[in-house]
Every structure is written in C-alpha cells, then in structure tokens.
Motif scaffolding. Structure first.
Motif, PDB file in Angstrom:
ATOM      1  N   ASN A  18      13.370  -9.200  -6.665  1.00  0.00           N
ATOM      2  CA  ASN A  18      12.290  -9.531  -7.596  1.00  0.00           C
ATOM      3  C   ASN A  18      12.221 -11.035  -7.862  1.00  0.00           C
ATOM      4  O   ASN A  18      11.124 -11.588  -8.024  1.00  0.00           O
ATOM      5  N   ALA A  19      13.382 -11.692  -7.901  1.00  0.00           N
ATOM      6  CA  ALA A  19      13.398 -13.151  -8.077  1.00  0.00           C
ATOM      7  C   ALA A  19      12.729 -13.833  -6.888  1.00  0.00           C
ATOM      8  O   ALA A  19      11.967 -14.795  -7.055  1.00  0.00           O
ATOM      9  N   LEU A  20      12.993 -13.330  -5.677  1.00  0.00           N
ATOM     10  CA  LEU A  20      12.373 -13.904  -4.480  1.00  0.00           C
ATOM     11  C   LEU A  20      10.859 -13.714  -4.503  1.00  0.00           C
ATOM     12  O   LEU A  20      10.106 -14.650  -4.196  1.00  0.00           O
ATOM     13  N   VAL A  21      10.406 -12.520  -4.880  1.00  0.00           N
ATOM     14  CA  VAL A  21       8.961 -12.247  -4.941  1.00  0.00           C
ATOM     15  C   VAL A  21       8.304 -13.129  -5.995  1.00  0.00           C
ATOM     16  O   VAL A  21       7.225 -13.707  -5.761  1.00  0.00           O
ATOM     17  N   TYR A  22       8.952 -13.267  -7.155  1.00  0.00           N
ATOM     18  CA  TYR A  22       8.403 -14.117  -8.222  1.00  0.00           C
ATOM     19  C   TYR A  22       8.300 -15.574  -7.762  1.00  0.00           C
ATOM     20  O   TYR A  22       7.266 -16.227  -7.967  1.00  0.00           O
ATOM     21  N   LEU A  23       9.377 -16.080  -7.155  1.00  0.00           N
ATOM     22  CA  LEU A  23       9.373 -17.472  -6.698  1.00  0.00           C
ATOM     23  C   LEU A  23       8.321 -17.695  -5.614  1.00  0.00           C
ATOM     24  O   LEU A  23       7.656 -18.741  -5.592  1.00  0.00           O
ATOM     25  N   THR A  24       8.164 -16.742  -4.726  1.00  0.00           N
ATOM     26  CA  THR A  24       7.170 -16.880  -3.656  1.00  0.00           C
ATOM     27  C   THR A  24       5.766 -16.991  -4.240  1.00  0.00           C
ATOM     28  O   THR A  24       4.942 -17.790  -3.764  1.00  0.00           O
ATOM     29  N   GLY A  25       5.479 -16.193  -5.285  1.00  0.00           N
ATOM     30  CA  GLY A  25       4.165 -16.268  -5.920  1.00  0.00           C
ATOM     31  C   GLY A  25       4.000 -17.475  -6.808  1.00  0.00           C
ATOM     32  O   GLY A  25       2.879 -17.957  -7.010  1.00  0.00           O
TER      33      GLY A  25
END
Length: 259
Positions: A18-25
């Motif tokens: 979820n941290a990766l998805v948040y950072l990507t967005g």
C-alpha cells in the motif's frame, strides 16, 4: 492460510504494498521507479537503529581482529580460547550475536519488499486498504528506457556489482588476502570468499529472472548500505586516529618527565 501467512501479509506485505501504491500515485508522473527508490530508502531509515548497531559491531570486530588472531594462534585449548575471546568481546562492548539477531529481524522485511517489487507492475487490488486508491496510470519506464515490469540485464548487473562492493566493504582486511597452501583451512575465510564472489553471481542470476523493479530495489538497498558502511568506517577511523594521537602525546609527555 496459516496464522504465520496471515501475520506476514498483514504486518509486512500489505503495508509495504500500500505504501508503494500511495507513493506511485503521489510522486510526479506516477513514476514507479522513483516510488521503489523512495520506499526502499524509507524502510532503511525506519530500521536504521538496527542496521547502525550491526555495522558498528562489524567495524569493532575488524578492529580487534589482530587480537582475535593472537588468541587463536596462542591458545590451543578450545575452552580457554572461547573464554578469552568472550572476554575480549566484553572489554570492547561487542555482542557477537547482534548480527544474527539483526538478520532475523530484517529478513521478513526483505522478503516482503522483494515480493512487493516483484509484483509491482501487476498489483492485486484486493490487497489495497479502503483509503488507498490505485493510480489510473503508472509510469513503469525508469530513466526513460528501462521497463520495470520486464527483465533488465543492465539493472541486474548493477544489482550484482553493488552487492559485490557492499560485501567487500563490510569484510575484514584478512578476508581479502589470498589463500596459502601452507596455512590450515580457515572455514570462516573460505565462507567470506564464497560470499564475495558467489553472492553477486547469484543476485545477477535471480535478477535476470524477475521484473527489473526487483533489481532496482536491490541496487538501492546496496547503495544505501555502502554509504552507511563508509560513514561508520570513516567515523571509526577518526576516533581511532584521535586515540592514537592522544596515546602518542601521553607517551611523549611521560618520556619528557622521566628525562
């Protein structure tokens, strides 16, 4: 699903995913490569106290290596050798088991990050929290020509090279000396040689089998470790030089007083 799998998914895998998805967005251009680098550095900073303690222990071990060799060469009785070795560790404030403890604490994080980055280009929406929205588009092209969803020989090579440098930097000086046919077999030294040359080859082989996001993660991890190791080593050298200067100054003053 066993309780261990549930624990691993909920404590390590899902938060990192979820941290990766948040950072990507959140990051400019929905750049997956930049998100991989930022998340890797962030996790290393979170566990920094543990890594710092382990690296300090490694450097102390390097500094007392000549004394350890004296004990090993001068004391033949194994029990007495072990007793003197532990006394030497205590006198320098070294816990020889701290590196093993750090490895066990770090291992689930490394595995979770590896799995997250391996599947970074095809994220399962069911693993996302309700307050995390997947970006409408993801830029998987790193540095304009490397697709992080595909295999990359370039990033695989950088992962292997950075692994080699990191291992060489963390080893004591004696591990770099060539073997001598006259010497008795030193299994610790043999293991160090195998780690130095076999581990990077293994990393390269693994990296060429998975999406290059894994290689980028491993390269970032190694670069962070190299910088950290270099900083700790430089600080330790300055402290050692200062202590030597004080000792020389004290001996000089003692010589003057006696004369």
């Amino acid at each position: 699903m066993s309780w261990m799998s549930v624990f691993f998914n909920e404590v390590f895998y899902r938060p990192l995913l979820n941290a990766l998805v948040y950072l990507t967005g959140f990051l400019p251009y929905n750049d997956l490569g930049l998100a991989v680098i930022v998340l890797t550095v962030a996790v290393r900073l979170i566990i920094f106290p543990l890594t710092h303690r382990a690296i300090k222990t490694q450097n102390k071990m390097k500094m007392i290596e000549p004394e350890l060799k004296k004990i090993k060469d001068g004391v033949k009785d194994r029990e007495e050798q072990a007793r003197r070795t532990m006394e030497l560790y205590r006198s320098h404030g070294i816990n020889p088991f701290s590196g093993i403890l750090f490895l066990f604490l770090q291992l689930p994080i490394l595995i979770a990050m590896y799995l997250v980055f391996r599947e970074s280009s095809q994220i399962n929406p069911s693993y996302l929290y309700s307050f995390i929205s997947a970006p409408s588009s993801v830029n998987t092209i790193f540095m304009g020509f490397i697709d992080l969803g595909q295999k990359s020989i370039v990033l695989a090579f950088l992962a292997a090279l950075s692994q080699f440098v990191q291992i060489k930097l963390s080893q004591p000086p004696s591990a770099s000396k060539p073997f001598s046919a006259k010497e008795a077999p030193d299994f610790g030294k043999m293991f160090s040689w195998q780690m130095t040359y076999f581990m990077p080859v293994l990393i390269f082989f693994i990296a060429t089998r998975f999406p290059s996001a894994v290689s980028l993660y491993w390269t970032t991890l190694n670069i962070f470790a190299i910088v950290h190791e270099g900083a700790v080593r430089n600080k330790a050298k300055k402290i050692l030089d200062t202590n030597v200067q004080r000792s020389d100054s004290k001996n000089s003053n003692t010589d003057r007083e006696s004369s």
